[in-house]
Design a protein around this motif. Structure first.
Motif, PDB file in Angstrom:
ATOM      1  N   THR A  98       1.026  -1.074   0.078  1.00  0.00           N
ATOM      2  CA  THR A  98       0.003   0.036  -0.014  1.00  0.00           C
ATOM      3  C   THR A  98       0.890   1.211  -0.043  1.00  0.00           C
ATOM      4  OG1 THR A  98      -1.793  -1.026   1.192  1.00  0.00           O
ATOM      5  CG2 THR A  98      -1.740   1.284   1.046  1.00  0.00           C
ATOM      6  N   SER A  99       1.922   1.366   0.742  1.00  0.00           N
ATOM      7  CA  SER A  99       2.909   2.401   0.725  1.00  0.00           C
ATOM      8  C   SER A  99       4.315   1.753   0.800  1.00  0.00           C
ATOM      9  CB  SER A  99       2.502   3.298   1.936  1.00  0.00           C
ATOM     10  OG  SER A  99       1.799   2.836   2.754  1.00  0.00           O
ATOM     11  N   PRO A 100       5.201   2.724  -0.023  1.00  0.00           N
ATOM     12  CA  PRO A 100       6.580   2.231   0.028  1.00  0.00           C
ATOM     13  C   PRO A 100       7.260   2.361   1.223  1.00  0.00           C
ATOM     14  CG  PRO A 100       6.238   4.361  -1.236  1.00  0.00           C
ATOM     15  CD  PRO A 100       4.617   3.743  -0.762  1.00  0.00           C
ATOM     16  N   ILE A 102       8.729   6.039   2.362  1.00  0.00           N
ATOM     17  CA  ILE A 102       7.894   6.996   2.759  1.00  0.00           C
ATOM     18  C   ILE A 102       7.137   6.617   4.059  1.00  0.00           C
ATOM     19  CG2 ILE A 102       5.825   8.384   2.221  1.00  0.00           C
ATOM     20  CD1 ILE A 102       7.163   8.181  -0.692  1.00  0.00           C
ATOM     21  N   ALA A 129      -1.397   5.907   1.580  1.00  0.00           N
ATOM     22  CA  ALA A 129      -1.487   5.133   0.429  1.00  0.00           C
ATOM     23  C   ALA A 129      -1.071   6.265  -0.955  1.00  0.00           C
ATOM     24  CB  ALA A 129      -2.719   4.413  -0.090  1.00  0.00           C
ATOM     25  N   THR A 168       1.317   8.001  -1.671  1.00  0.00           N
ATOM     26  CA  THR A 168       2.809   7.871  -2.267  1.00  0.00           C
ATOM     27  C   THR A 168       2.683   6.734  -3.197  1.00  0.00           C
ATOM     28  OG1 THR A 168       3.362   6.567  -0.295  1.00  0.00           O
ATOM     29  CG2 THR A 168       3.649   8.831  -0.366  1.00  0.00           C
ATOM     30  N   VAL A 169       1.787   5.698  -3.109  1.00  0.00           N
ATOM     31  CA  VAL A 169       2.291   4.523  -4.168  1.00  0.00           C
ATOM     32  C   VAL A 169       2.118   5.094  -5.657  1.00  0.00           C
ATOM     33  CG1 VAL A 169      -0.214   3.764  -4.686  1.00  0.00           C
ATOM     34  CG2 VAL A 169       1.811   2.115  -4.029  1.00  0.00           C
ATOM     35  N   THR A 195       5.872   5.845  -6.577  1.00  0.00           N
ATOM     36  CA  THR A 195       6.777   4.887  -6.586  1.00  0.00           C
ATOM     37  C   THR A 195       6.565   3.536  -7.231  1.00  0.00           C
ATOM     38  OG1 THR A 195       5.665   4.229  -4.442  1.00  0.00           O
ATOM     39  CG2 THR A 195       7.594   5.670  -4.236  1.00  0.00           C
TER      40      THR A 195
END
Lengths: 313, 263
Positions: free
Chosen positions: A171-173, A176, B81, B83-84, B87
Protein backbone atom coordinates in the motif's frame (compact mmCIF):
# COMPACT_ATOMS: atom_id res chain seq x y z
CA UNK A 1 -15.02 16.52 16.01
CA UNK A 2 -16.33 13.79 18.23
CA UNK A 3 -14.37 10.88 16.87
CA UNK A 4 -11.08 11.65 15.32
CA UNK A 5 -9.76 8.60 13.52
CA UNK A 6 -6.12 8.40 14.48
CA UNK A 7 -3.74 7.34 11.73
CA UNK A 8 -3.54 3.94 13.38
CA UNK A 9 -7.03 2.65 12.61
CA UNK A 10 -6.45 0.85 9.33
CA UNK A 11 -9.58 0.70 7.14
CA UNK A 12 -10.48 -2.29 4.98
CA UNK A 13 -8.78 -2.38 1.60
CA UNK A 14 -5.41 -1.16 2.79
CA UNK A 15 -3.93 -4.50 3.79
CA UNK A 16 -3.43 -7.53 1.62
CA UNK A 17 -5.58 -10.53 2.41
CA UNK A 18 -2.70 -12.63 3.67
CA UNK A 19 -1.52 -9.96 6.12
CA UNK A 20 -5.09 -9.49 7.36
CA UNK A 21 -5.52 -13.20 8.00
CA UNK A 22 -2.08 -13.58 9.56
CA UNK A 23 -2.72 -10.82 12.09
CA UNK A 24 -6.16 -12.20 12.90
CA UNK A 25 -4.41 -15.42 13.83
CA UNK A 26 -1.78 -13.66 15.98
CA UNK A 27 -4.39 -11.55 17.76
CA UNK A 28 -6.57 -14.58 18.42
CA UNK A 29 -3.66 -16.30 20.18
CA UNK A 30 -3.02 -13.32 22.45
CA UNK A 31 -6.68 -12.63 23.18
CA UNK A 32 -7.24 -16.34 23.78
CA UNK A 33 -4.40 -16.40 26.30
CA UNK A 34 -5.78 -13.28 27.97
CA UNK A 35 -9.22 -14.85 28.25
CA UNK A 36 -7.68 -18.03 29.61
CA UNK A 37 -5.82 -16.20 32.33
CA UNK A 38 -8.64 -13.84 33.18
CA UNK A 39 -11.10 -16.64 33.69
CA UNK A 40 -8.68 -18.48 35.92
CA UNK A 41 -7.84 -15.56 38.13
CA UNK A 42 -10.78 -13.23 38.14
CA UNK A 43 -14.27 -13.55 39.43
CA UNK A 44 -17.41 -12.47 37.64
CA UNK A 45 -17.11 -8.98 39.12
CA UNK A 46 -14.36 -8.33 36.60
CA UNK A 47 -16.80 -8.38 33.69
CA UNK A 48 -18.67 -5.18 34.55
CA UNK A 49 -15.34 -3.68 35.60
CA UNK A 50 -13.69 -4.42 32.26
CA UNK A 51 -16.79 -3.38 30.31
CA UNK A 52 -17.10 -0.04 32.05
CA UNK A 53 -13.35 0.54 31.82
CA UNK A 54 -13.45 -0.17 28.08
CA UNK A 55 -16.15 2.48 27.79
CA UNK A 56 -13.91 4.72 29.90
CA UNK A 57 -10.97 4.32 27.49
CA UNK A 58 -13.31 5.15 24.60
CA UNK A 59 -14.60 8.26 26.36
CA UNK A 60 -11.14 9.29 27.55
CA UNK A 61 -9.98 9.32 23.91
CA UNK A 62 -12.30 12.30 23.41
CA UNK A 63 -10.48 14.42 25.96
CA UNK A 64 -7.94 16.34 23.97
CA UNK A 65 -5.53 19.12 24.61
CA UNK A 66 -3.91 21.56 22.21
CA UNK A 67 -0.36 20.81 21.13
CA UNK A 68 1.74 23.22 19.13
CA UNK A 69 0.77 23.87 15.53
CA UNK A 70 -2.99 23.50 15.78
CA UNK A 71 -2.88 19.76 16.33
CA UNK A 72 -4.32 18.21 19.43
CA UNK A 73 -3.08 15.39 21.60
CA UNK A 74 -5.28 12.72 23.05
CA UNK A 75 -5.05 9.36 24.68
CA UNK A 76 -4.88 5.94 23.05
CA UNK A 77 -4.94 4.33 26.44
CA UNK A 78 -3.09 1.01 26.06
CA UNK A 79 -0.45 1.77 28.67
CA UNK A 80 -2.98 3.31 31.05
CA UNK A 81 -5.25 0.27 30.82
CA UNK A 82 -2.36 -2.15 31.34
CA UNK A 83 -1.00 -0.29 34.36
CA UNK A 84 -4.30 0.25 36.14
CA UNK A 85 -6.05 -3.04 35.32
CA UNK A 86 -3.16 -5.41 34.73
CA UNK A 87 -1.88 -6.69 31.39
CA UNK A 88 -4.40 -9.47 30.73
CA UNK A 89 -7.41 -7.31 31.52
CA UNK A 90 -5.70 -4.50 29.62
CA UNK A 91 -5.53 -6.61 26.47
CA UNK A 92 -9.21 -7.55 26.76
CA UNK A 93 -10.25 -3.97 27.40
CA UNK A 94 -8.22 -2.57 24.51
CA UNK A 95 -9.42 -5.36 22.20
CA UNK A 96 -13.00 -4.45 23.05
CA UNK A 97 -12.31 -0.78 22.38
CA UNK A 98 -10.83 -1.50 18.95
CA UNK A 99 -13.58 -4.01 18.13
CA UNK A 100 -16.37 -1.62 19.03
CA UNK A 101 -14.77 1.27 17.16
CA UNK A 102 -14.67 -0.91 14.08
CA UNK A 103 -18.09 -2.52 14.48
CA UNK A 104 -20.07 0.53 15.51
CA UNK A 105 -18.23 3.52 14.10
CA UNK A 106 -16.32 2.11 11.12
CA UNK A 107 -13.20 3.44 12.75
CA UNK A 108 -10.94 0.72 11.40
CA UNK A 109 -12.07 -2.08 9.10
CA UNK A 110 -13.59 -5.49 9.82
CA UNK A 111 -11.36 -7.77 7.78
CA UNK A 112 -8.27 -5.94 9.03
CA UNK A 113 -9.52 -5.81 12.62
CA UNK A 114 -7.03 -8.48 13.64
CA UNK A 115 -4.19 -6.16 12.66
CA UNK A 116 -5.80 -3.20 14.43
CA UNK A 117 -6.30 -5.25 17.59
CA UNK A 118 -2.69 -6.36 17.51
CA UNK A 119 -1.28 -2.87 16.90
CA UNK A 120 -3.40 -0.83 19.26
CA UNK A 121 -4.63 -3.39 21.74
CA UNK A 122 -1.82 -5.84 22.27
CA UNK A 123 1.44 -4.06 21.47
CA UNK A 124 0.61 -0.95 23.52
CA UNK A 125 -0.44 -2.99 26.55
CA UNK A 126 2.56 -5.34 26.39
CA UNK A 127 5.08 -2.54 26.14
CA UNK A 128 3.20 -0.29 28.57
CA UNK A 129 2.99 -2.88 31.27
CA UNK A 130 6.50 -4.25 31.09
CA UNK A 131 8.15 -0.89 31.60
CA UNK A 132 5.99 -0.04 34.55
CA UNK A 133 6.52 -3.49 36.06
CA UNK A 134 10.29 -3.02 36.07
CA UNK A 135 10.05 0.18 38.03
CA UNK A 136 7.46 -0.75 40.65
CA UNK A 137 10.01 -0.89 43.46
CA UNK A 138 11.32 2.56 42.67
CA UNK A 139 10.17 5.95 43.92
CA UNK A 140 6.94 7.39 42.67
CA UNK A 141 8.56 9.83 40.26
CA UNK A 142 10.65 7.14 38.63
CA UNK A 143 7.58 4.96 38.29
CA UNK A 144 5.69 7.78 36.65
CA UNK A 145 8.58 8.52 34.31
CA UNK A 146 8.85 4.89 33.26
CA UNK A 147 5.09 4.84 32.65
CA UNK A 148 5.60 7.82 30.36
CA UNK A 149 8.40 6.10 28.46
CA UNK A 150 6.23 3.00 28.23
CA UNK A 151 3.33 4.95 26.80
CA UNK A 152 5.61 6.62 24.26
CA UNK A 153 7.23 3.38 23.15
CA UNK A 154 3.88 1.64 22.99
CA UNK A 155 2.56 4.20 20.51
CA UNK A 156 5.78 3.97 18.53
CA UNK A 157 5.56 0.17 18.46
CA UNK A 158 2.00 0.39 17.15
CA UNK A 159 3.05 2.91 14.49
CA UNK A 160 6.02 0.79 13.43
CA UNK A 161 3.83 -2.29 13.13
CA UNK A 162 1.20 -0.39 11.14
CA UNK A 163 3.93 0.84 8.81
CA UNK A 164 5.26 -2.68 8.38
CA UNK A 165 1.79 -4.00 7.54
CA UNK A 166 1.10 -1.23 5.04
CA UNK A 167 4.48 -1.72 3.45
CA UNK A 168 4.24 -5.49 3.15
CA UNK A 169 0.76 -5.13 1.67
CA UNK A 170 2.17 -2.93 -1.08
CA UNK A 171 0.00 0.00 0.00
CA UNK A 172 2.84 2.39 0.70
CA UNK A 173 6.53 2.19 -0.08
CA UNK A 174 9.01 1.72 2.75
CA UNK A 175 10.93 4.91 2.14
CA UNK A 176 7.84 7.00 2.80
CA UNK A 177 5.69 5.03 5.18
CA UNK A 178 8.37 4.48 7.82
CA UNK A 179 9.59 8.04 8.24
CA UNK A 180 6.05 9.41 7.98
CA UNK A 181 4.43 6.99 10.43
CA UNK A 182 7.25 7.14 12.94
CA UNK A 183 7.57 10.90 12.61
CA UNK A 184 3.90 11.63 13.23
CA UNK A 185 3.68 9.11 16.02
CA UNK A 186 6.72 10.28 17.88
CA UNK A 187 4.67 13.48 18.35
CA UNK A 188 1.47 11.60 19.17
CA UNK A 189 3.54 9.42 21.51
CA UNK A 190 4.73 12.48 23.45
CA UNK A 191 1.11 13.51 23.92
CA UNK A 192 0.25 9.98 25.03
CA UNK A 193 3.16 9.94 27.47
CA UNK A 194 2.26 13.30 29.03
CA UNK A 195 -1.39 12.49 29.45
CA UNK A 196 -0.68 9.00 30.80
CA UNK A 197 1.73 10.39 33.38
CA UNK A 198 -0.68 13.16 34.38
CA UNK A 199 -3.54 10.69 34.72
CA UNK A 200 -1.49 8.30 36.82
CA UNK A 201 -0.35 11.23 38.96
CA UNK A 202 -3.99 12.09 39.60
CA UNK A 203 -4.83 8.48 40.47
CA UNK A 204 -1.87 8.38 42.89
CA UNK A 205 -3.32 11.37 44.65
CA UNK A 206 -6.92 10.25 44.95
CA UNK A 207 -6.83 6.41 44.80
CA UNK A 208 -3.31 5.32 45.73
CA UNK A 209 -4.40 1.73 46.44
CA UNK A 210 -5.04 1.06 42.74
CA UNK A 211 -1.38 1.64 41.99
CA UNK A 212 0.00 0.11 45.18
CA UNK A 213 2.83 -2.37 44.95
CA UNK A 214 0.70 -5.22 46.22
CA UNK A 215 -2.08 -4.56 43.77
CA UNK A 216 0.27 -4.46 40.79
CA UNK A 217 2.20 -7.55 41.80
CA UNK A 218 -1.02 -9.44 42.30
CA UNK A 219 -2.12 -8.83 38.75
CA UNK A 220 0.78 -10.31 36.85
CA UNK A 221 4.07 -12.00 37.38
CA UNK A 222 7.49 -10.70 36.49
CA UNK A 223 7.58 -12.87 33.39
CA UNK A 224 5.50 -10.20 31.74
CA UNK A 225 8.48 -7.94 31.50
CA UNK A 226 10.29 -10.08 28.94
CA UNK A 227 8.00 -9.93 25.86
CA UNK A 228 7.14 -6.28 26.39
CA UNK A 229 10.75 -5.35 26.91
CA UNK A 230 11.87 -7.28 23.85
CA UNK A 231 9.34 -5.45 21.72
CA UNK A 232 10.41 -2.13 23.21
CA UNK A 233 14.07 -2.81 22.44
CA UNK A 234 13.17 -3.89 18.90
CA UNK A 235 11.25 -0.66 18.44
CA UNK A 236 14.10 1.44 19.77
CA UNK A 237 16.55 -0.31 17.47
CA UNK A 238 14.34 -0.59 14.41
CA UNK A 239 12.70 2.82 14.35
CA UNK A 240 15.76 4.92 13.54
CA UNK A 241 16.96 2.25 11.12
CA UNK A 242 13.62 2.03 9.37
CA UNK A 243 13.22 5.76 9.02
CA UNK A 244 16.77 6.54 7.93
CA UNK A 245 17.49 3.49 5.82
CA UNK A 246 14.23 2.10 4.47
CA UNK A 247 15.89 1.00 1.26
CA UNK A 248 18.06 -1.41 3.21
CA UNK A 249 14.98 -2.83 4.86
CA UNK A 250 13.28 -3.19 1.51
CA UNK A 251 16.26 -5.02 0.10
CA UNK A 252 16.38 -7.48 2.99
CA UNK A 253 12.66 -8.15 2.75
CA UNK A 254 12.91 -8.60 -0.99
CA UNK A 255 15.73 -11.08 -0.68
CA UNK A 256 13.84 -13.06 1.91
CA UNK A 257 10.81 -13.07 -0.38
CA UNK A 258 8.53 -11.42 2.18
CA UNK A 259 7.12 -8.82 -0.15
CA UNK A 260 6.31 -11.19 -2.94
CA UNK A 261 4.63 -13.57 -0.54
CA UNK A 262 2.47 -11.03 1.21
CA UNK A 263 1.24 -9.44 -1.99
CA UNK A 264 0.71 -12.62 -3.93
CA UNK A 265 -2.82 -13.53 -4.96
CA UNK A 266 -3.78 -15.78 -2.16
CA UNK A 267 -4.47 -18.83 -4.29
CA UNK A 268 -0.85 -18.87 -5.37
CA UNK A 269 0.09 -19.75 -1.81
CA UNK A 270 -1.95 -22.92 -1.74
CA UNK A 271 -0.23 -25.91 -3.28
CA UNK A 272 -1.44 -26.85 -6.75
CA UNK A 273 -3.44 -29.83 -5.63
CA UNK A 274 -5.78 -27.97 -3.28
CA UNK A 275 -7.70 -25.89 -5.77
CA UNK A 276 -7.59 -27.78 -9.05
CA UNK A 277 -11.35 -27.78 -9.65
CA UNK A 278 -11.46 -24.02 -9.92
CA UNK A 279 -8.70 -23.89 -12.50
CA UNK A 280 -5.67 -21.74 -12.04
CA UNK A 281 -7.51 -18.61 -13.10
CA UNK A 282 -8.03 -15.75 -10.72
CA UNK A 283 -11.44 -17.17 -9.91
CA UNK A 284 -9.71 -19.45 -7.44
CA UNK A 285 -8.93 -16.35 -5.44
CA UNK A 286 -12.21 -16.10 -3.63
CA UNK A 287 -12.24 -19.79 -2.80
CA UNK A 288 -8.74 -19.50 -1.44
CA UNK A 289 -9.82 -16.45 0.53
CA UNK A 290 -12.79 -18.30 1.98
CA UNK A 291 -10.58 -21.24 2.86
CA UNK A 292 -8.20 -18.82 4.60
CA UNK A 293 -11.03 -17.31 6.61
CA UNK A 294 -12.35 -20.76 7.47
CA UNK A 295 -8.91 -21.79 8.70
CA UNK A 296 -8.79 -18.75 10.96
CA UNK A 297 -12.32 -19.52 12.10
CA UNK A 298 -11.42 -23.13 12.91
CA UNK A 299 -8.30 -21.96 14.68
CA UNK A 300 -10.35 -19.56 16.79
CA UNK A 301 -12.88 -22.29 17.48
CA UNK A 302 -10.29 -24.69 18.82
CA UNK A 303 -8.67 -22.03 20.96
CA UNK A 304 -12.13 -21.25 22.32
CA UNK A 305 -12.74 -24.93 23.02
CA UNK A 306 -9.41 -25.21 24.75
CA UNK A 307 -10.24 -22.21 26.91
CA UNK A 308 -13.61 -23.60 27.90
CA UNK A 309 -12.06 -26.96 28.75
CA UNK A 310 -9.52 -25.33 31.01
CA UNK A 311 -12.25 -23.38 32.67
CA UNK A 312 -14.35 -26.40 33.51
CA UNK A 313 -11.48 -28.64 34.59
CA UNK B 1 -24.90 17.28 21.36
CA UNK B 2 -26.22 14.25 23.12
CA UNK B 3 -24.55 10.92 23.11
CA UNK B 4 -27.38 8.94 21.57
CA UNK B 5 -26.43 10.60 18.31
CA UNK B 6 -23.36 8.36 18.51
CA UNK B 7 -25.49 5.33 17.78
CA UNK B 8 -25.60 4.48 14.12
CA UNK B 9 -28.70 2.31 14.16
CA UNK B 10 -31.52 3.55 11.93
CA UNK B 11 -34.92 2.25 12.93
CA UNK B 12 -36.99 1.01 10.00
CA UNK B 13 -39.07 -1.96 8.92
CA UNK B 14 -37.37 -3.70 6.06
CA UNK B 15 -36.24 -7.06 4.83
CA UNK B 16 -32.65 -6.22 5.72
CA UNK B 17 -33.56 -5.03 9.22
CA UNK B 18 -35.41 -8.28 9.88
CA UNK B 19 -32.70 -10.48 8.45
CA UNK B 20 -30.91 -12.63 11.02
CA UNK B 21 -27.82 -10.73 12.23
CA UNK B 22 -25.62 -13.80 11.77
CA UNK B 23 -26.35 -13.81 8.05
CA UNK B 24 -25.75 -10.07 7.90
CA UNK B 25 -22.37 -10.32 9.62
CA UNK B 26 -21.22 -13.24 7.48
CA UNK B 27 -22.35 -11.61 4.24
CA UNK B 28 -20.66 -8.32 5.21
CA UNK B 29 -17.40 -10.13 5.88
CA UNK B 30 -17.71 -12.02 2.59
CA UNK B 31 -18.42 -8.79 0.75
CA UNK B 32 -15.30 -7.14 2.16
CA UNK B 33 -13.30 -10.27 1.37
CA UNK B 34 -14.57 -10.35 -2.20
CA UNK B 35 -13.82 -6.66 -2.48
CA UNK B 36 -10.24 -7.04 -1.27
CA UNK B 37 -9.70 -9.95 -3.64
CA UNK B 38 -10.64 -7.91 -6.72
CA UNK B 39 -7.42 -6.99 -8.52
CA UNK B 40 -6.22 -3.44 -9.14
CA UNK B 41 -8.31 -1.64 -11.71
CA UNK B 42 -11.14 -4.17 -11.65
CA UNK B 43 -13.61 -1.58 -12.86
CA UNK B 44 -16.46 -3.99 -13.59
CA UNK B 45 -16.08 -5.77 -10.27
CA UNK B 46 -15.99 -2.55 -8.28
CA UNK B 47 -18.96 -1.16 -10.18
CA UNK B 48 -21.05 -4.28 -9.61
CA UNK B 49 -20.12 -4.30 -5.91
CA UNK B 50 -21.25 -0.71 -5.66
CA UNK B 51 -24.52 -1.55 -7.41
CA UNK B 52 -25.03 -4.33 -4.87
CA UNK B 53 -24.53 -1.85 -2.03
CA UNK B 54 -27.03 0.55 -3.59
CA UNK B 55 -29.51 -2.31 -3.98
CA UNK B 56 -29.20 -3.29 -0.32
CA UNK B 57 -29.47 0.37 0.55
CA UNK B 58 -32.77 0.67 -1.28
CA UNK B 59 -34.17 -2.56 0.16
CA UNK B 60 -33.27 -1.47 3.68
CA UNK B 61 -35.16 1.82 3.15
CA UNK B 62 -32.28 4.01 4.26
CA UNK B 63 -31.69 7.35 2.68
CA UNK B 64 -28.93 7.20 0.12
CA UNK B 65 -27.30 10.28 1.59
CA UNK B 66 -27.08 8.62 5.01
CA UNK B 67 -24.50 6.13 3.89
CA UNK B 68 -22.77 8.43 1.49
CA UNK B 69 -22.19 11.05 4.16
CA UNK B 70 -20.57 8.61 6.54
CA UNK B 71 -18.64 6.67 3.94
CA UNK B 72 -15.82 9.18 3.85
CA UNK B 73 -14.59 8.39 7.33
CA UNK B 74 -11.69 6.35 5.99
CA UNK B 75 -10.63 9.12 3.64
CA UNK B 76 -7.91 10.65 5.84
CA UNK B 77 -6.18 7.30 5.87
CA UNK B 78 -5.69 7.40 2.09
CA UNK B 79 -2.76 9.73 2.78
CA UNK B 80 -0.90 6.58 3.70
CA UNK B 81 -1.45 5.18 0.22
CA UNK B 82 -1.03 8.29 -1.91
CA UNK B 83 2.70 7.85 -2.26
CA UNK B 84 2.20 4.62 -4.14
CA UNK B 85 1.35 6.74 -7.19
CA UNK B 86 4.93 7.90 -7.43
CA UNK B 87 6.79 4.77 -6.48
CA UNK B 88 5.28 1.89 -8.41
CA UNK B 89 7.17 1.21 -11.62
CA UNK B 90 5.13 1.86 -14.73
CA UNK B 91 4.64 4.28 -17.60
CA UNK B 92 5.10 7.90 -16.67
CA UNK B 93 1.96 9.99 -16.89
CA UNK B 94 3.15 13.19 -15.25
CA UNK B 95 6.26 14.68 -13.75
CA UNK B 96 6.71 17.47 -11.27
CA UNK B 97 9.91 19.06 -10.13
CA UNK B 98 9.99 20.28 -6.57
CA UNK B 99 13.40 21.72 -5.87
CA UNK B 100 15.85 18.95 -6.45
CA UNK B 101 13.12 16.29 -6.20
CA UNK B 102 11.46 14.84 -9.23
CA UNK B 103 8.05 13.30 -8.65
CA UNK B 104 7.03 10.86 -11.33
CA UNK B 105 3.46 9.64 -11.36
CA UNK B 106 3.06 6.29 -13.07
CA UNK B 107 -0.04 4.73 -14.57
CA UNK B 108 0.17 1.55 -12.51
CA UNK B 109 0.80 3.60 -9.39
CA UNK B 110 -2.30 5.69 -10.00
CA UNK B 111 -4.30 2.56 -10.71
CA UNK B 112 -3.16 0.94 -7.46
CA UNK B 113 -3.98 4.09 -5.50
CA UNK B 114 -7.46 4.46 -6.97
CA UNK B 115 -8.14 0.77 -6.39
CA UNK B 116 -7.16 1.01 -2.72
CA UNK B 117 -9.39 4.06 -2.41
CA UNK B 118 -12.39 2.35 -3.99
CA UNK B 119 -11.89 -0.86 -2.03
CA UNK B 120 -11.86 0.88 1.31
CA UNK B 121 -14.76 3.15 0.33
CA UNK B 122 -16.93 0.16 -0.64
CA UNK B 123 -15.95 -1.82 2.45
CA UNK B 124 -16.80 1.07 4.75
CA UNK B 125 -20.23 1.36 3.16
CA UNK B 126 -21.00 -2.28 3.87
CA UNK B 127 -19.93 -1.87 7.48
CA UNK B 128 -22.18 1.20 7.75
CA UNK B 129 -25.09 -0.75 6.28
CA UNK B 130 -24.52 -3.49 8.84
CA UNK B 131 -24.60 -1.16 11.84
CA UNK B 132 -27.41 0.97 10.43
CA UNK B 133 -29.73 -2.02 10.10
CA UNK B 134 -28.70 -4.03 13.17
CA UNK B 135 -28.84 -2.94 16.80
CA UNK B 136 -25.64 -3.51 18.71
CA UNK B 137 -27.20 -5.93 21.24
CA UNK B 138 -28.28 -8.03 18.25
CA UNK B 139 -24.76 -7.97 16.82
CA UNK B 140 -23.34 -8.98 20.19
CA UNK B 141 -25.87 -11.75 20.59
CA UNK B 142 -25.22 -13.20 17.17
CA UNK B 143 -21.46 -13.07 17.80
CA UNK B 144 -22.21 -15.49 20.59
CA UNK B 145 -24.00 -17.78 18.13
CA UNK B 146 -20.93 -17.52 15.95
CA UNK B 147 -18.91 -18.85 18.92
CA UNK B 148 -17.01 -15.74 19.82
CA UNK B 149 -15.59 -15.92 23.35
CA UNK B 150 -18.39 -15.23 25.83
CA UNK B 151 -16.30 -13.04 28.10
CA UNK B 152 -15.38 -10.74 25.24
CA UNK B 153 -19.01 -10.44 24.19
CA UNK B 154 -20.03 -9.62 27.76
CA UNK B 155 -17.36 -6.94 27.96
CA UNK B 156 -18.51 -5.53 24.62
CA UNK B 157 -22.13 -5.47 25.77
CA UNK B 158 -21.24 -3.66 28.97
CA UNK B 159 -19.04 -1.31 27.03
CA UNK B 160 -21.87 -0.47 24.64
CA UNK B 161 -24.22 0.14 27.55
CA UNK B 162 -21.87 2.61 29.28
CA UNK B 163 -20.32 4.12 26.18
CA UNK B 164 -22.96 6.80 25.97
CA UNK B 165 -23.04 7.44 29.70
CA UNK B 166 -19.29 7.93 29.93
CA UNK B 167 -19.08 9.85 26.66
CA UNK B 168 -21.57 12.32 28.08
CA UNK B 169 -19.50 12.48 31.22
CA UNK B 170 -16.43 13.27 29.10
CA UNK B 171 -18.41 15.92 27.22
CA UNK B 172 -19.40 17.52 30.53
CA UNK B 173 -15.75 17.58 31.61
CA UNK B 174 -14.79 19.20 28.31
CA UNK B 175 -17.55 21.77 28.66
CA UNK B 176 -16.46 22.57 32.20
CA UNK B 177 -12.88 23.03 31.06
CA UNK B 178 -13.96 25.31 28.24
CA UNK B 179 -15.97 27.37 30.73
CA UNK B 180 -13.15 27.59 33.26
CA UNK B 181 -10.43 28.20 30.74
CA UNK B 182 -11.90 31.32 29.20
CA UNK B 183 -9.04 33.32 30.60
CA UNK B 184 -5.87 31.37 30.92
CA UNK B 185 -2.81 33.51 31.59
CA UNK B 186 -0.85 33.70 28.38
CA UNK B 187 2.27 31.90 29.50
CA UNK B 188 0.14 29.00 30.77
CA UNK B 189 -2.02 28.73 27.68
CA UNK B 190 1.08 28.27 25.59
CA UNK B 191 2.65 25.62 27.75
CA UNK B 192 1.38 22.29 26.54
CA UNK B 193 2.82 20.64 29.64
CA UNK B 194 0.28 22.51 31.69
CA UNK B 195 -2.44 21.71 29.16
CA UNK B 196 -1.50 18.04 29.32
CA UNK B 197 -1.70 18.10 33.09
CA UNK B 198 -5.20 19.54 32.97
CA UNK B 199 -6.26 16.91 30.43
CA UNK B 200 -4.61 14.22 32.55
CA UNK B 201 -6.55 15.33 35.61
CA UNK B 202 -9.73 15.14 33.58
CA UNK B 203 -8.91 11.63 32.40
CA UNK B 204 -8.03 10.67 35.98
CA UNK B 205 -11.33 12.08 37.19
CA UNK B 206 -13.16 10.10 34.54
CA UNK B 207 -11.19 7.00 35.53
CA UNK B 208 -12.17 7.25 39.18
CA UNK B 209 -15.81 7.91 38.35
CA UNK B 210 -15.86 4.96 35.93
CA UNK B 211 -14.27 2.66 38.48
CA UNK B 212 -16.80 3.61 41.12
CA UNK B 213 -19.60 3.24 38.63
CA UNK B 214 -18.44 -0.26 37.72
CA UNK B 215 -18.57 -1.22 41.40
CA UNK B 216 -22.10 0.12 41.76
CA UNK B 217 -23.12 -1.62 38.56
CA UNK B 218 -21.73 -4.89 39.81
CA UNK B 219 -23.55 -4.68 43.13
CA UNK B 220 -26.78 -3.77 41.42
CA UNK B 221 -26.46 -6.60 38.93
CA UNK B 222 -25.59 -9.10 41.61
CA UNK B 223 -28.65 -8.05 43.52
CA UNK B 224 -30.65 -8.92 40.41
CA UNK B 225 -29.08 -12.34 40.04
CA UNK B 226 -26.25 -11.69 37.56
CA UNK B 227 -23.98 -14.69 37.16
CA UNK B 228 -21.43 -13.23 34.79
CA UNK B 229 -23.37 -13.68 31.57
CA UNK B 230 -26.12 -11.93 29.72
CA UNK B 231 -29.32 -13.78 28.99
CA UNK B 232 -31.68 -12.85 26.24
CA UNK B 233 -35.42 -13.22 25.82
CA UNK B 234 -35.25 -13.20 22.03
CA UNK B 235 -33.36 -16.26 20.87
CA UNK B 236 -32.39 -15.94 17.25
CA UNK B 237 -33.73 -18.60 14.95
CA UNK B 238 -32.55 -18.97 11.41
CA UNK B 239 -35.67 -19.07 9.26
CA UNK B 240 -35.90 -20.32 5.70
CA UNK B 241 -35.99 -16.72 4.53
CA UNK B 242 -32.63 -16.03 6.19
CA UNK B 243 -31.02 -19.04 4.55
CA UNK B 244 -32.47 -18.00 1.20
CA UNK B 245 -31.11 -14.46 1.44
CA UNK B 246 -27.78 -15.81 2.62
CA UNK B 247 -27.53 -18.03 -0.44
CA UNK B 248 -28.64 -15.23 -2.78
CA UNK B 249 -26.04 -12.86 -1.30
CA UNK B 250 -23.30 -15.44 -1.60
CA UNK B 251 -24.25 -16.19 -5.20
CA UNK B 252 -24.25 -12.50 -6.10
CA UNK B 253 -20.78 -12.04 -4.62
CA UNK B 254 -19.49 -15.07 -6.49
CA UNK B 255 -21.02 -13.76 -9.71
CA UNK B 256 -19.18 -10.47 -9.27
CA UNK B 257 -15.90 -12.37 -9.02
CA UNK B 258 -16.87 -14.59 -11.93
CA UNK B 259 -17.87 -11.70 -14.20
CA UNK B 260 -14.74 -9.75 -13.33
CA UNK B 261 -12.41 -12.58 -14.20
CA UNK B 262 -14.19 -13.98 -17.22
CA UNK B 263 -15.24 -10.98 -19.23
Amino acid sequence: MYLSPTPLHIPDGFLSILISILFWAISIIFVGLAICRSQKELEDRQIPLMGVMAAFIFAAQMINFPVAGGTSGHLLGGALAAITLGPWAGILVMTSVVALQGLLFQDGGLLVMGANIFNMGILTTLVGYSFYRIAIHQKKNIRLASAGIAAFLGVLAAALMTAIQLWLSGTSPAKIVFPAMLGIHSLIGIGEALITVATLGFIYKVRPTILSLQNIEEKAKKGWVIPGFTIAILVVLLSPLASTNPDGLEKVANELGFIELSQASIFEIFPDYILPIFGDGNFSNIFAGIIGLLLVGLFAYFIGKFINKRKTS
Amino acid sequence: MNASSLDRYQRAESLIHQLDPRIKILLSMLFILSNVLLPDGAAIGFFLSWMLILLINIISKLQLSFILKRSFIALPFTLAAITVIFTLPGETIAEWEIGSWVLTATDSGLLRFLSILVRSWLSVQVAILLTATTTFPDIAHSLRHLHFPKILISILSFMYRYLFVLSEEAQRLLKARAARAARIPKEKARSFLWQAKVAGNMVGQLFVRSLERSERVYSAMQARGFRGQFLTLSPHHLRNKDYLIGVIGFTLLMSIQFIQFNI
